[in-house]
Design an enzyme around this catalytic site. Structure first.
Site, PDB file in Angstrom:
ATOM      1  N   TYR A 173      -3.667  -0.776   9.974  1.00 57.32           N
ATOM      2  CA  TYR A 173      -3.457  -0.938   8.535  1.00 57.32           C
ATOM      3  C   TYR A 173      -2.056  -0.458   8.150  1.00 57.32           C
ATOM      4  O   TYR A 173      -1.322  -1.140   7.433  1.00 57.32           O
ATOM      5  CB  TYR A 173      -4.532  -0.163   7.769  1.00 57.32           C
ATOM      6  CG  TYR A 173      -4.541  -0.412   6.281  1.00 57.32           C
ATOM      7  CD1 TYR A 173      -5.109  -1.564   5.745  1.00 57.32           C
ATOM      8  CD2 TYR A 173      -3.985   0.513   5.394  1.00 57.32           C
ATOM      9  CE1 TYR A 173      -5.113  -1.798   4.382  1.00 57.32           C
ATOM     10  CE2 TYR A 173      -3.992   0.284   4.025  1.00 57.32           C
ATOM     11  CZ  TYR A 173      -4.560  -0.864   3.516  1.00 57.32           C
ATOM     12  OH  TYR A 173      -4.564  -1.099   2.157  1.00 57.32           O
TER      13      TYR A 173
ATOM     14  N   SER B  44       0.859  -1.198   0.000  1.00 60.77           N
ATOM     15  CA  SER B  44       0.000   0.000   0.000  1.00 60.77           C
ATOM     16  C   SER B  44       0.889   1.240   0.000  1.00 60.77           C
ATOM     17  O   SER B  44       2.089   1.158   0.296  1.00 60.77           O
ATOM     18  CB  SER B  44      -0.863  -0.019   1.276  1.00 60.77           C
ATOM     19  OG  SER B  44      -1.448   1.237   1.515  1.00 60.77           O
TER      20      SER B  44
END
Ligand code: NAD
Length: 252
Positions: A157, A144
């Site tokens: 996350y 990410s």
């Protein structure tokens, strides 16, 4: 001469392939010639239809990656169904949004279990089969922008995706000599369930869009080329990279 992006004869195991980026990657790998083993909790009907349109083999394995319980079964089923896993795409992932000051242990553990712990142990289980027959393979982790940046309101996350970048490098170092290429793709902002809350927030949505040099959110199909490249023999000497596919976000 062999076309080096051709995946004919290869089998790709893709987690979380029923929707979003996992579906886009599964379809791209199928279009490049790979048979697909789609792993996830939900029905794979749409992914199956799209992969079969590409003319390749398709199998699905039902599994919930929030624990390690299904890991050995996934690999055993995939090998039984196809003979061999040549490509593993660790795509399944979740996100929980809350201010760091109020973040719960549950939201920490749930995200870390799927995004990092299961990814590691599935990679280990698949790598054992790749090493057993000494044929090597390709492992692609879906990282990410939060592998590079901090973000806000997504502590577990960001921890999981930053950890995944480090894990990608560690596994690359340990397994490169075994013929296994471990790399990651870092998608920017893509239109999927994962970003629905952001896209529904007019302020955050326009802030994000205004920062993307390409001037648009990514479409799952935009990841296909990077996935095929890293899964192919064209990437045989590439180990431990985290490749952004982000419309230029990190260049800004
Ligand atoms: P999504 O929510 O549409 O897809 C997530 C996939 O993971 C689904 O197939 C879901 O079923 C699967 N999954 C989640 N928990 C699971 C579990 N316990 N067991 C099995 N499968 C499980 O979102 P997406 O955007 O397609 O996300 C795919 C990956 O891409 C994730 O790892 C996400 O972090 C990453 N990512 C997405 C974006 C984006 O902009 N959409 C950006 C960067 C990274």
């Amino acid at each position: 001469m062999t076309f080096s992006f051709d995946l004919t004869g290869k089998t790709a195991l893709v987690t979380g392939a029923n929707t979003g980026l996992g579906q886009g990657i599964a379809v791209a790998l199928a279009q490049a010639g790979a048979s697909v083993v789609a792993v996830g909790r939900s029905s794979m009907d749409e992914t199956e239809r799209l992969c079969r349109e590409a003319g390749t083999g398709f199998h699905s394995v039902q599994a919930d990656l929030s624990s390690l319980e299904p890991i050995e079964r996934i690999v055993t089923d995939a090998v039984t169904l196809t003979g061999r896993v040549d490509i593993l795409v660790n795509n399944a992932g979740i996100i929980r949004r809350a201010d760091a000051i109020a973040f719960t242990e549950q939201d920490w553990d749930d995200v870390m279990n799927v995004n990092l712990k299961s990814t590691f142990f599935l990679s280990q289980a698949v790598a054992r089969t790749m090493m057993a027959d000494e044929q090597g393979g390709k492992i692609i982790n879906i990282a990410s922008l939060l592998s590079f940046q901090g973000g806000i309101r997504i502590p577990s996350y960001t921890a999981s995706k930053s950890g995944l970048a480090g894990l990608t490098r560690l596994l690359a170092c340990e397994w490169a000599s075994k013929g296994i290429n471990v790399n990651a793709i870092a998608p920017g902002y893509f239109v999927t369930n994962n970003t629905e809350a952001l896209r529904n927030d007019p302020k955050r949505s326009s802030e994000i869009l205004g920062r993307i040099p390409a001037g648009r959110w990514g479409d799952p199909a935009d990841l296909g080329g990077a996935a095929v490249f890293l899964a192919s023999s064209a990437a045989n000497y590439i180990h431990g990279i985290v490749l952004p596919v982000d419309g230029g976000w990190l260049a800004r």
